[in-house]
Each structure stands twice: as structure tokens, then as C-alpha cells.
Design a protein around this motif. Structure first.
Motif, PDB file in Angstrom:
ATOM      1  N   VAL A  68       0.854  -1.185   0.000  1.00 16.08           N
ATOM      2  CA  VAL A  68       0.000   0.000   0.000  1.00 16.08           C
ATOM      3  C   VAL A  68       0.891   1.237   0.000  1.00 16.08           C
ATOM      4  N   ILE A  69       0.752   2.066  -1.011  1.00 15.61           N
ATOM      5  CA  ILE A  69       1.526   3.303  -1.128  1.00 15.61           C
ATOM      6  C   ILE A  69       0.530   4.463  -1.131  1.00 15.61           C
ATOM      7  N   ILE A  70       0.659   5.359  -0.156  1.00 13.94           N
ATOM      8  CA  ILE A  70      -0.232   6.517  -0.095  1.00 13.94           C
ATOM      9  C   ILE A  70       0.594   7.789  -0.286  1.00 13.94           C
ATOM     10  N   TYR A  71      -0.045   8.828  -0.819  1.00 11.22           N
ATOM     11  CA  TYR A  71       0.700  10.045  -1.144  1.00 11.22           C
ATOM     12  C   TYR A  71      -0.258  11.220  -1.314  1.00 11.22           C
ATOM     13  N   PRO A  72       0.236  12.433  -1.051  1.00 13.40           N
ATOM     14  CA  PRO A  72      -0.560  13.630  -1.373  1.00 13.40           C
ATOM     15  C   PRO A  72      -0.725  13.748  -2.882  1.00 13.40           C
ATOM     16  N   LYS A  73      -1.746  14.482  -3.303  1.00 17.59           N
ATOM     17  CA  LYS A  73      -1.980  14.662  -4.739  1.00 17.59           C
ATOM     18  C   LYS A  73      -2.762  15.944  -4.966  1.00 17.59           C
ATOM     19  N   ASP A  74      -2.415  16.634  -6.050  1.00 18.30           N
ATOM     20  CA  ASP A  74      -3.103  17.876  -6.424  1.00 18.30           C
ATOM     21  C   ASP A  74      -3.077  18.900  -5.286  1.00 18.30           C
ATOM     22  N   GLY A  75      -1.958  18.938  -4.549  1.00 16.82           N
ATOM     23  CA  GLY A  75      -1.811  19.899  -3.465  1.00 16.82           C
ATOM     24  C   GLY A  75      -2.565  19.539  -2.203  1.00 16.82           C
ATOM     25  N   GLN A  76      -3.179  18.351  -2.175  1.00 20.53           N
ATOM     26  CA  GLN A  76      -3.953  17.926  -1.021  1.00 20.53           C
ATOM     27  C   GLN A  76      -3.270  16.746  -0.328  1.00 20.53           C
ATOM     28  N   PRO A  77      -3.258  16.731   1.009  1.00 20.33           N
ATOM     29  CA  PRO A  77      -2.712  15.565   1.703  1.00 20.33           C
ATOM     30  C   PRO A  77      -3.590  14.342   1.474  1.00 20.33           C
ATOM     31  N   HIS A  78      -2.991  13.177   1.642  1.00 16.32           N
ATOM     32  CA  HIS A  78      -3.796  11.956   1.583  1.00 16.32           C
ATOM     33  C   HIS A  78      -4.736  11.927   2.790  1.00 16.32           C
ATOM     34  N   LYS A  79      -5.991  11.622   2.521  1.00 12.65           N
ATOM     35  CA  LYS A  79      -6.974  11.530   3.591  1.00 12.65           C
ATOM     36  C   LYS A  79      -7.955  10.427   3.233  1.00 12.65           C
ATOM     37  N   SER A  80      -8.148   9.480   4.130  1.00 17.66           N
ATOM     38  CA  SER A  80      -9.030   8.356   3.826  1.00 17.66           C
ATOM     39  C   SER A  80      -9.673   7.829   5.099  1.00 17.66           C
ATOM     40  N   VAL A  81     -10.842   7.224   4.913  1.00 18.75           N
ATOM     41  CA  VAL A  81     -11.531   6.538   6.005  1.00 18.75           C
ATOM     42  C   VAL A  81     -11.507   5.046   5.694  1.00 18.75           C
ATOM     43  N   ALA A  82     -11.121   4.253   6.671  1.00 16.95           N
ATOM     44  CA  ALA A  82     -11.076   2.797   6.521  1.00 16.95           C
ATOM     45  C   ALA A  82     -12.003   2.158   7.535  1.00 16.95           C
ATOM     46  N   MET A  83     -12.764   1.200   7.075  1.00 14.53           N
ATOM     47  CA  MET A  83     -13.686   0.458   7.936  1.00 14.53           C
ATOM     48  C   MET A  83     -13.308  -1.019   7.900  1.00 14.53           C
ATOM     49  N   HIS A  84     -12.929  -1.565   9.047  1.00 19.00           N
ATOM     50  CA  HIS A  84     -12.673  -2.993   9.146  1.00 19.00           C
ATOM     51  C   HIS A  84     -13.996  -3.745   9.156  1.00 19.00           C
ATOM     52  N   LEU A  85     -14.014  -4.874   8.471  1.00 19.12           N
ATOM     53  CA  LEU A  85     -15.163  -5.776   8.524  1.00 19.12           C
ATOM     54  C   LEU A  85     -14.684  -7.088   9.142  1.00 19.12           C
ATOM     55  N   PRO A  86     -14.543  -7.117  10.474  1.00 21.81           N
ATOM     56  CA  PRO A  86     -13.950  -8.293  11.125  1.00 21.81           C
ATOM     57  C   PRO A  86     -14.890  -9.490  11.125  1.00 21.81           C
ATOM     58  N   GLU A  87     -14.294 -10.651  11.300  1.00 26.10           N
ATOM     59  CA  GLU A  87     -15.057 -11.903  11.249  1.00 26.10           C
ATOM     60  C   GLU A  87     -16.192 -11.925  12.261  1.00 26.10           C
ATOM     61  N   ARG A  88     -15.942 -11.411  13.473  1.00 24.87           N
ATOM     62  CA  ARG A  88     -16.979 -11.478  14.513  1.00 24.87           C
ATOM     63  C   ARG A  88     -18.230 -10.716  14.092  1.00 24.87           C
ATOM     64  N   ARG A  89     -18.050  -9.567  13.430  1.00 22.25           N
ATOM     65  CA  ARG A  89     -19.207  -8.780  12.986  1.00 22.25           C
ATOM     66  C   ARG A  89     -19.885  -9.442  11.786  1.00 22.25           C
ATOM     67  N   LEU A  90     -19.084 -10.016  10.895  1.00 25.80           N
ATOM     68  CA  LEU A  90     -19.666 -10.660   9.724  1.00 25.80           C
ATOM     69  C   LEU A  90     -20.452 -11.907  10.120  1.00 25.80           C
ATOM     70  N   ARG A  91     -19.928 -12.685  11.056  1.00 21.03           N
ATOM     71  CA  ARG A  91     -20.667 -13.871  11.507  1.00 21.03           C
ATOM     72  C   ARG A  91     -22.002 -13.463  12.135  1.00 21.03           C
ATOM     73  N   LYS A  92     -21.974 -12.407  12.905  1.00 23.06           N
ATOM     74  CA  LYS A  92     -23.218 -11.925  13.527  1.00 23.06           C
ATOM     75  C   LYS A  92     -24.196 -11.437  12.461  1.00 23.06           C
ATOM     76  N   PHE A  93     -23.676 -10.720  11.460  1.00 18.40           N
ATOM     77  CA  PHE A  93     -24.538 -10.199  10.397  1.00 18.40           C
ATOM     78  C   PHE A  93     -25.222 -11.332   9.641  1.00 18.40           C
ATOM     79  N   TYR A  94     -24.474 -12.395   9.341  1.00 22.69           N
ATOM     80  CA  TYR A  94     -25.000 -13.469   8.507  1.00 22.69           C
ATOM     81  C   TYR A  94     -25.812 -14.499   9.293  1.00 22.69           C
ATOM     82  N   GLU A  95     -25.968 -14.313  10.601  1.00 22.54           N
ATOM     83  CA  GLU A  95     -26.840 -15.202  11.361  1.00 22.54           C
ATOM     84  C   GLU A  95     -28.276 -15.080  10.826  1.00 22.54           C
ATOM     85  N   GLY A  96     -28.846 -16.182  10.415  1.00 22.30           N
ATOM     86  CA  GLY A  96     -30.210 -16.158   9.899  1.00 22.30           C
ATOM     87  C   GLY A  96     -30.325 -15.707   8.466  1.00 22.30           C
ATOM     88  N   ILE A  97     -29.192 -15.410   7.813  1.00 23.39           N
ATOM     89  CA  ILE A  97     -29.201 -14.987   6.408  1.00 23.39           C
ATOM     90  C   ILE A  97     -28.579 -16.100   5.571  1.00 23.39           C
TER      91      ILE A  97
END
Length: 273
Positions: A68-97
Motif C-alpha cells: 500500500v503506497i499513499i501520497y498527497p496529490k493535487d496539493g492535497q494531503p492523503h486523507k481516507s476513512v477505513a472500515m474494518h469488517l472483522p469476522e466477529r461482525r460478519l458472523r453476527k450479520f449473517y446469522e439467519g441470512i
């Protein structure tokens, strides 16, 4: 290096970076859903390289080696939001699905462009990064459930990734290494992904290649760099991170030791051709 990470929960974070390109080798234990707000990112996997810019949203499946290589671009710093989808949450989500009928599962990055539903989900998180109050766990769960639900609506094949909780099994070691040698990961990670203990990995590797893993990895990375500089006419500063080195000076020294001349000699040769 100006790198700041702000967590509202262990599974949701905002990253800001405003220095020269920064590289990290990653083997994510969780699926990662990412929204690039500003700046750019490049992700290199065994078979493909991806370039992302402001507005892009994508999912990196778990247990996939990535640079993973991140960098500023067009005069703007790199800015990002990351959301983990961990196994414990996925198992709970798929219960009954009942997940969608499995198809051929690809573990490549899933790209969602700037899908308005996912963008709205991410944008609703931004105010929580700007207040000091603790982010309630029930809201975090709802936001992650919302993201998973949106993914299932816009990507019919996503259940094959999100509802698959299998661990890596024993696979062909040479085939895996020939595709993934450019990733600068601990040997424990390579052994895990090939379904082996570290001692079995080292034994199987030496039996096939007749050298230690580290020596073989260094040689393969330098050969790839030589090809990129000589045949593709790229500069050393453009390739050293991509082939698995962390420092340009160390790369140059290793290159000269391997080939008898520094990589700049190839650059000068290409310029004269």
C-alpha cells in the motif's frame, strides 16, 4: 513524516498523511472497506496494480498480500476513512441470512468507484471524528451493518467473500512465492498463507530452491527492478518500493552488489539508447 490516524472505534479510522509517498506491506486480518477523501493511493497485489484517487471506494479482501503506497496529490494531503469488517461482525450479520449461491470467488480488490450509497455511509462518519465524545458501540455496529448491507445490494458476488470464513489451506509453495515475492513480509506471514508452520515452510522452500527464503527473495526483487529500469525505462526511485525495498540507498547498494554496477548505470544506458 506527518502521519495521523484518528480512531472513533477500533474498526473505523481516519488517516491523514502529507509527506512524501509512504509505503507499507499489508496482510489484513479483516476485509477493509476504504474511501479516499483526498490525495491518492496505489495498491500492488500479485497479479495487478491499482491506482485510486479522491472519491474512490474499494474493498481489500482479507489474507491478501498487498503493498500500500499513499501520497498527497493535487496539493492535497492523503486523507481516507477505513472500515474494518472483522469476522466477529460478519458472523453476527449473517446469522439467519442465507448467502447468495457461491460463484467463482475472486480475492482481487473490489472497486465501487464513487457509489452514492457507500459515499453517504462514509460521509456520515466524518462528524464523529470531529468531536471528543466517545463513539457509541451500538452506532459503530449499525454503521458497519449498513456498509455490509449496501455491499450486498450493489455487488451480487460479495457474499462469496464476506461470508467465507475459511483459513488458508496448504497450497503449492513455488507457485505462491513466484507470484508474491515482491511483498516485504515476515516469513511467518508467507508460511501462514501457504498453509504451513514456519519450520515446514523453511524446509519445503530450501528443498525446492536450494537457498534460504531471504536470499531468494532479495535476488528475485533485484531481478524485477533490473527489468523495470532497463526494459521499461523507469527510474530507481519509481521502482524500489514496488519491488519490496524500503530504502532507496539500501536498494542501490544491494543492486550494485548483485549486478556489479549501480541502478543509475541502467538509467544512463537507457537514455543513450
Amino acid at each position: 513524516m506527518d502521519f495521523q490516524t484518528n480512531y472513533i472505534t477500533p474498526d473505523i479510522k481516519l488517516a491523514c498523511y502529507s509527506d512524501k509517498p509512504f509505503k507499507a506491506e499489508a496482510l489484513f486480518d479483516d476485509h477493509m472497506l476504504i474511501w479516499i477523501i483526498a490525495g491518492g493511493a496505489k495498491i500492488i497485489q500479485a497479479d495487478e496494480m491499482y491506482a485510486f484517487q479522491a472519491g474512490d471506494i474499494f474493498l481489500i479482501p482479507r489474507n491478501q498480500l498487498s503493498s500500500v503506497i499513499i501520497y498527497p496529490k493535487d496539493g492535497q494531503p492523503h486523507k481516507s476513512v477505513a472500515m474494518h469488517l472483522p469476522e466477529r461482525r460478519l458472523r453476527k450479520f449473517y446469522e439467519g441470512i442465507t448467502p447468495a449461491a457461491p460463484t467463482v470467488v475472486s480475492h482481487k480488490i473490489r472497486y465501487f468507484e464513487q457509489h452514492p450509497l457507500l459515499k453517504s455511509c462514509f460521509a456520515s462518519l466524518i462528524p464523529y471524528f470531529e468531536v471528543e465524545e466517545k463513539f457509541p458501540e451500538n452506532i459503530a455496529s449499525l454503521k458497519i451493518q449498513e456498509a455490509i448491507s449496501i455491499l450486498r445490494v450493489i455487488d451480487p458476488g460479495i457474499d462469496g467473500i464476506l461470508a467465507n470464513f475459511d483459513e488458508p489451506g496448504k497450497i503449492d509453495l513455488p507457485g505462491f512465492m513466484e507470484k508474491n515475492y515482491m511483498f516485504n513480509m515476515p516469513m511467518q506471514k508467507f508460511s501462514y498463507l501457504t498453509g504451513r508452520s514456519l519450520s515446514t515452510f523453511n524446509r519445503d522452500f530450501k528443498k525446492h530452491y536450494h537457498v534460504t527464503p531471504q536470499r531468494w527473495l532479495t535476488q528475485k526483487r533485484l531481478e524485477l527492478a533490473h527489468y523495470q529500469i532497463r526494459e521499461k525505462r523507469r527510474k530507481p526511485v519509481e521502482v524500489y518500493l514496488e519491488v519490496g525495498f524500503e530504502d532507496l540507498s539500501h536498494f542501490s547498494l544491494a543492486f550494485k552488489k548483485q549486478f556489479g554496477y549501480p541502478p543509475t548505470n541502467l538509467v544512463n544506458h537507457s537514455a543513450r539508447s
